[in-house]
Every structure is written in structure tokens, then in C-alpha cells.
Design a protein around this motif. Sequence first.
Motif, PDB file in Angstrom:
ATOM      1  N   THR A   1       0.855  -1.327   0.104  1.00 56.32           N
ATOM      2  CA  THR A   1       0.049   0.227  -0.252  1.00 56.32           C
ATOM      3  C   THR A   1       0.997   1.263  -0.112  1.00 56.32           C
ATOM      4  O   THR A   1       1.726   1.294   0.884  1.00 56.32           O
ATOM      5  N   PHE A   2       0.531   2.164  -0.859  1.00 62.21           N
ATOM      6  CA  PHE A   2       1.530   3.459  -0.973  1.00 62.21           C
ATOM      7  C   PHE A   2       0.536   4.646  -0.992  1.00 62.21           C
ATOM      8  O   PHE A   2      -0.392   4.613  -1.746  1.00 62.21           O
ATOM      9  N   GLU A   3       1.076   5.546  -0.318  1.00 63.16           N
ATOM     10  CA  GLU A   3       0.437   6.677  -0.054  1.00 63.16           C
ATOM     11  C   GLU A   3       0.968   7.703  -1.231  1.00 63.16           C
ATOM     12  O   GLU A   3       2.249   7.924  -1.211  1.00 63.16           O
ATOM     13  N   VAL A   4      -0.095   8.121  -1.961  1.00 65.23           N
ATOM     14  CA  VAL A   4       0.501   9.105  -2.996  1.00 65.23           C
ATOM     15  C   VAL A   4       0.656  10.533  -2.277  1.00 65.23           C
ATOM     16  O   VAL A   4      -0.500  11.205  -2.110  1.00 65.23           O
ATOM     17  N   GLU A   5       1.750  11.292  -2.556  1.00 62.84           N
ATOM     18  CA  GLU A   5       1.790  12.646  -2.198  1.00 62.84           C
ATOM     19  C   GLU A   5       1.811  13.531  -3.103  1.00 62.84           C
ATOM     20  O   GLU A   5       1.109  14.621  -3.060  1.00 62.84           O
ATOM     21  N   LYS A   6       2.200  13.013  -4.268  1.00 70.40           N
ATOM     22  CA  LYS A   6       2.032  13.963  -5.594  1.00 70.40           C
ATOM     23  C   LYS A   6       1.755  13.079  -6.892  1.00 70.40           C
ATOM     24  O   LYS A   6       2.800  12.087  -7.009  1.00 70.40           O
ATOM     25  N   VAL A   7       1.231  13.369  -8.048  1.00 70.34           N
ATOM     26  CA  VAL A   7       1.043  12.565  -9.158  1.00 70.34           C
ATOM     27  C   VAL A   7       1.967  13.486 -10.056  1.00 70.34           C
ATOM     28  O   VAL A   7       1.667  14.586 -10.327  1.00 70.34           O
ATOM     29  N   LEU A   8       3.108  12.939 -10.525  1.00 66.81           N
ATOM     30  CA  LEU A   8       4.048  13.722 -11.265  1.00 66.81           C
ATOM     31  C   LEU A   8       3.825  13.422 -12.700  1.00 66.81           C
ATOM     32  O   LEU A   8       4.173  14.385 -13.839  1.00 66.81           O
TER      33      LEU A   8
END
Length: 141
Positions: A76-83
Motif C-alpha cells: 500500500t502506497f500513499e501518493v503525495e504527488k502525481v507527477l
Amino acid sequence: MKNWFGKKWLGLVLVASLLPSVGQACSCISLGDTFEETMRNHSAGEYRPLTIVRGTVLKHGVYRSGSEGSFPTQMTFEVEKVLQGTENEKRISIKGDDGASCILYVSKFPVGTRWKLAMDKDEHGEYSISACGVFYQKVIR
């Protein structure tokens, strides 16, 4: 006679080591040795678009038993920013290698560490990270 048998055995082992393995899980051409080179080569080729995100590994899950013990096949990965690309979820699931794929083992990404990940989405809507190049970059700050 004993020496003859030893030479034949050694020759057989050498020939067998050159043959492709029947149980070989992955065969691909690497797109690069660095994240930047891999992204350049991926962009120049005819591949599906990638979703690139920056964030933190929250947990591992879905364990599988292997010859060297149990290993996770999902994180499970927490997305801080979509690049690059589109992802509206703040927490995403990323599929890892089960021992028979050309994707990375998620155990490569320890819980609590931050990464830039270039991911592919399969026909089932599951993200994965290719093992055919460097599709990840550790985030230090």
C-alpha cells in the motif's frame, strides 16, 4: 575411466548452464540503468503510458511462501504527488512479483520509505513496477 566420466559430467553441466531455464520467470530487455535513462527509453519506445507518483510505502501485504521463506506480493502506497498521468486516490495498491513475473518484488521498498515510482496499470486495473529497467527512485527529503 573415472577421469573420462568426470570430464563428461563437467561438460554436461557447462552445456546445461548455457541453456535457458525451463522455469525462467522473466525475460526482458532492460530500458536503462538509471531512472532517467529508463524514462527516456520508455518514452522513445512504443509502450503503454506510465503513471509516475511520489509518496511513501505504508505497508506490505498478501504474503506468499517461497524457498527462502514468506515474502509480500502487494504494498500500500500513499501518493503525495502525481507527477505524470492520472491518479485520484491518495492510497493505492501496487502488485509485486509472485516469483513468476517481470515486475519488482515489493520487499525492495521498505515500509516507511519514500519513492518516486513509474508504474504500469494492467488490464485488471492493478499497478505494478517493471523489473525491465529502473522504474523507481528513492526520495531522500
